[in-house]
Design an enzyme around this catalytic site. Structure first.
Site, PDB file in Angstrom:
ATOM      1  CG  ASP A   1      46.505  30.524  36.257  1.00  0.00           C
ATOM      2  OD1 ASP A   1      47.267  31.478  37.119  1.00  0.00           O
ATOM      3  OD2 ASP A   1      46.110  31.145  35.715  1.00  0.00           O
TER       4      ASP A   1
ATOM      5  CG  PHE B   1      54.140  44.782  52.014  1.00  0.00           C
ATOM      6  CD1 PHE B   1      53.351  45.193  51.287  1.00  0.00           C
ATOM      7  CD2 PHE B   1      53.882  43.209  53.000  1.00  0.00           C
ATOM      8  CE1 PHE B   1      52.607  45.805  52.506  1.00  0.00           C
ATOM      9  CE2 PHE B   1      52.647  43.621  53.704  1.00  0.00           C
ATOM     10  CZ  PHE B   1      51.392  44.881  53.567  1.00  0.00           C
TER      11      PHE B   1
ATOM     12  CB  ALA C   1      63.951  62.543  39.749  1.00  0.00           C
TER      13      ALA C   1
ATOM     14  N   GLY D   1      54.726  53.785  37.099  1.00  0.00           N
ATOM     15  CA  GLY D   1      53.530  52.618  36.388  1.00  0.00           C
ATOM     16  C   GLY D   1      53.989  51.149  36.534  1.00  0.00           C
TER      17      GLY D   1
ATOM     18  CB  CYS E   1      51.557  47.718  42.997  1.00  0.00           C
ATOM     19  SG  CYS E   1      51.509  45.835  42.285  1.00  0.00           S
TER      20      CYS E   1
ATOM     21  NE  ARG F   1      50.770  43.074  35.625  1.00  0.00           N
ATOM     22  CZ  ARG F   1      50.449  41.781  36.172  1.00  0.00           C
ATOM     23  NH1 ARG F   1      49.077  41.914  36.801  1.00  0.00           N
ATOM     24  NH2 ARG F   1      51.534  41.913  37.257  1.00  0.00           N
TER      25      ARG F   1
HETATM   26  N1  LIG Z   1      53.220  41.735  40.836  1.00  0.00           N
HETATM   27  C1  LIG Z   1      53.709  42.159  41.986  1.00  0.00           C
HETATM   28  O1  LIG Z   1      54.172  43.215  42.450  1.00  0.00           O
HETATM   29  C2  LIG Z   1      52.442  42.250  43.112  1.00  0.00           C
HETATM   30  C3  LIG Z   1      53.037  42.687  44.244  1.00  0.00           C
HETATM   31  C4  LIG Z   1      52.429  42.553  45.732  1.00  0.00           C
HETATM   32  C5  LIG Z   1      50.899  42.581  45.190  1.00  0.00           C
HETATM   33  N2  LIG Z   1      50.157  41.964  44.201  1.00  0.00           N
HETATM   34  C6  LIG Z   1      48.786  41.662  44.164  1.00  0.00           C
HETATM   35  O2  LIG Z   1      48.792  40.281  44.228  1.00  0.00           O
HETATM   36  C7  LIG Z   1      47.802  40.358  43.144  1.00  0.00           C
HETATM   37  C8  LIG Z   1      48.240  39.240  41.943  1.00  0.00           C
HETATM   38  O3  LIG Z   1      49.536  40.012  41.061  1.00  0.00           O
HETATM   39  P1  LIG Z   1      49.967  38.740  40.105  1.00  0.00           P
HETATM   40  O4  LIG Z   1      51.419  41.063  39.510  1.00  0.00           O
HETATM   41  O5  LIG Z   1      50.180  38.181  40.365  1.00  0.00           O
HETATM   42  O6  LIG Z   1      48.753  39.341  39.222  1.00  0.00           O
HETATM   43  P2  LIG Z   1      48.839  38.359  38.156  1.00  0.00           P
HETATM   44  O7  LIG Z   1      48.074  38.876  36.894  1.00  0.00           O
HETATM   45  O8  LIG Z   1      50.644  37.618  37.860  1.00  0.00           O
HETATM   46  O9  LIG Z   1      48.699  36.637  38.597  1.00  0.00           O
HETATM   47  C9  LIG Z   1      47.516  36.375  38.497  1.00  0.00           C
HETATM   48  C10 LIG Z   1      46.626  34.997  38.087  1.00  0.00           C
HETATM   49  O10 LIG Z   1      45.765  34.425  38.732  1.00  0.00           O
HETATM   50  C11 LIG Z   1      44.871  33.641  37.589  1.00  0.00           C
HETATM   51  N3  LIG Z   1      43.992  33.702  38.134  1.00  0.00           N
HETATM   52  C12 LIG Z   1      42.588  34.950  37.457  1.00  0.00           C
HETATM   53  N4  LIG Z   1      41.060  33.487  37.788  1.00  0.00           N
HETATM   54  C13 LIG Z   1      41.479  33.031  38.420  1.00  0.00           C
HETATM   55  C14 LIG Z   1      40.709  31.607  38.978  1.00  0.00           C
HETATM   56  N5  LIG Z   1      39.173  32.102  38.800  1.00  0.00           N
HETATM   57  N6  LIG Z   1      41.617  30.055  38.816  1.00  0.00           N
HETATM   58  C15 LIG Z   1      43.013  30.729  39.128  1.00  0.00           C
HETATM   59  N7  LIG Z   1      43.339  31.169  38.162  1.00  0.00           N
HETATM   60  C16 LIG Z   1      43.122  32.455  38.366  1.00  0.00           C
HETATM   61  C17 LIG Z   1      45.372  34.481  36.341  1.00  0.00           C
HETATM   62  O11 LIG Z   1      45.897  33.740  34.835  1.00  0.00           O
HETATM   63  C18 LIG Z   1      46.729  34.415  36.371  1.00  0.00           C
HETATM   64  O12 LIG Z   1      48.265  33.744  36.852  1.00  0.00           O
HETATM   65  C19 LIG Z   1      47.499  41.830  42.464  1.00  0.00           C
HETATM   66  O13 LIG Z   1      46.098  42.234  43.765  1.00  0.00           O
HETATM   67  C20 LIG Z   1      48.260  42.219  42.824  1.00  0.00           C
HETATM   68  O14 LIG Z   1      47.956  44.173  42.812  1.00  0.00           O
HETATM   69  C21 LIG Z   1      51.192  42.210  43.241  1.00  0.00           C
END
Ligand SMILES: NC(=O)c1ccc[n+]([C@@H]2O[C@H](COP(=O)([O-])OP(=O)(O)OC[C@H]3O[C@@H](n4cnc5c(N)ncnc54)[C@H](O)[C@@H]3O)[C@@H](O)[C@H]2O)c1
Length: 432
Positions: free
Chosen positions: A30, A152, A255, A260, A263, A331
């Site tokens: 990260d 997922f 319901a 929110g 995603c 979020r």
């Molecule tokens: N949160 C969920 O429930 C969920 C479920 C399925 C899919 N997704 C998808 O997965 C993806 C990530 O979601 P998330 O909730 O884990 O996001 P998040 O914001 O919790 O995590 C993303 C991470 O990426 C890091 N990051 C950004 N740019 C970077 C870089 N250049 N180098 C290294 N690290 C970097 C950020 O610091 C952050 O820690 C999204 O596309 C989301 O739609 C999320």
């Protein structure tokens, strides 16, 4: 296998830790130094049941590493998962893929032998092609393949979802990559997970379509709840009655407040924009987005109505402010709009959330966080049950609320309206 998760958020951290627990060598990268330093000390940045033990166990046995050094981590790995955020763009519509593309550029600088580059982030259809273009500017196409493997998992149940997924979708026509990934996922396939190899575009679309469909189901039942409120029908009866039909199913048919989270709002908007881009029209999804936005004002009007149009100086308590129970994720939580709107009307807000105080509300003078449910509700004129944590299911309101004229607005229909009536509590729920 040697894996690298780029982005150590909900998706990258959970899947990285679980892959290491299956015996792989995983580096979670990260660019947030603080996050990485904390993880090395066993401090977990998110609330996710069971995650801390798994992190500590696998970090100690050296299968799991944390790093801010992207270049080095890519060089040491064979399979690279892109797990960075794909939020909505400032225009409020399509997905902002800049984090994905920035990371792709970085990856292209560190490929010396064959690597599989995987999008686990939710990305728009054709993103795989864009990544391929970016990487091939620096590297021969023989040295990499770009695969879509959408995630997922559900926050709050993420570890269970990793080990027992309904399906594993691998979008690639590259045979070698498909074989390697089938091997990586073999322990989950042997536990019953369905493995589906599709085209890359199809895999990208499956993720968006799934979220859009679930958002549609929630919105459908939310609109029916509005009808139930007018015709003296209990929405819970309707949900159960409909859900017993196996073709419909009972899940996501409860319901409540508008959907929110990190995603559904962004993914519904992004798929609608994708369709526009390809000159077709996803009218159902567009009306779902509109209906969900309208629901926020509808719920606000209901709150004001419960308070008999007199919001000024009223003590309103929110139980749960995240977008759903069992997560600390704020979020796109409906509370981010509801609470400021109520303060603007002069309300005093007290809130309790099992995942602690939220920085989002610190700027508001009239929003106070309480450390426990009793303190949060004791002075309330109105208690709003916003999420359905187990902690909220057995509250003795009669005993713990000191203001005798309080009302409850149960947005998750946790309590029985009849029992509340027996106790002479003014109780309002959804679709009832
Ligand atoms: N949160 C969920 O429930 C969920 C479920 C399925 C899919 N997704 C998808 O997965 C993806 C990530 O979601 P998330 O909730 O884990 O996001 P998040 O914001 O919790 O995590 C993303 C991470 O990426 C890091 N990051 C950004 N740019 C970077 C870089 N250049 N180098 C290294 N690290 C970097 C950020 O610091 C952050 O820690 C999204 O596309 C989301 O739609 C999320």
């Amino acid at each position: 296998m040697k894996l690298c998760m780029i982005g150590t958020g909900y998706v990258g951290l959970v899947s990285g830790v679980c892959f290491s627990d299956l015996g792989n060598e995983v580096i979670c990268v990260d660019n947030d130094l603080n996050k990485i330093e904390n993880l090395k000390k066993g401090i977990i940045p998110i609330y996710e049941p069971g995650l801390d033990e798994l992190v500590i166990k696998n970090y100690k046995n050296n299968r799991l590493k944390f790093s801010t050094n992207l270049k080095d981590s890519i060089l040491k790995s064979d399979v690279i998962f892109i797990c960075v955020g794909t939020p909505t763009k400032k225009n409020g519509k399509d997905a902002d893929l800049s984090q994905v593309y920035n990371v792709s550029k970085e990856i292209s600088k560190s490929i010396k032998k064959f690597k599989i580059i995987i999008t686990k982030s939710t990305v728009s259809v054709t993103t795989g092609e864009e990544i391929e273009k970016i990487v091939s500017k620096k590297v021969s196409k023989k040295l990499f393949s770009v695969v879509s493997n959408p995630e997922f998992l559900r926050e709050g149940e993420a570890i269970r979802d990793f080990y027992k997924p309904d399906r594993i979708i691998i979008g690639t026509s590259h045979k070698k990559s498909n074989n390697i990934l089938k091997n990586l996922y073999a322990p989950l396939i042997s536990r019953g997970a369905k493995y589906l190899n599709t085209s890359r575009r199809a895999a990208e679309l499956i993720k968006y379509s799934s979220n859009a469909f679930l958002a549609t189901k929630i919105t459908f039942i939310n609109e029916l709840a509005n009808l139930c409120e007018k015709i003296d029908v209990n929405i819970e009866d309707v949900s159960i009655g409909m859900g017993l039909d196996k073709r419909i199913g009972s899940r996501f048919l409860r319901a409540g407040p508008p959907y929110g989270g990190s995603c559904f709002p962004k993914d519904t908007k992004a798929i609608a924009v994708t369709a526009d881009k390809f000159k077709t029209n996803l009218t159902i999804i567009k009306s779902v987005i509109k209906s969900n936005e309208n629901r926020l004002s509808l719920i606000l009007r209901r709150i004001i109505h419960i308070l008999m149009n007199s919001v000024k100086n009223k003590n309103i308590c929110f139980l749960g402010v995240t977008f759903k129970a069992n997560t600390d994720d704020m979020r796109d939580s409906p509370c981010l709009s509801m609470i400021p709107a109520l303060i603007k009307k002069g309300a005093k807000i007290n809130y309790f959330d099992p995942t602690g105080e939220k920085s989002d509300f610190k700027k508001f003078k009239n929003v106070v966080f309480s450390n426990n449910i009793k303190d949060a509700i004791k002075k309330s004129d109105l208690i709003i049950i916003h999420t359905e944590w187990n902690d909220f299911k057995t509250i003795n309101f009669k005993k713990d609320v000191k203001n005798k004229k309080f009302s409850i607005f149960d947005m998750r229909n946790i309590y029985s309206a009849n029992k509340m009536k027996d106790q002479k509590i003014k109780y309002f729920s959804i679709g009832n």
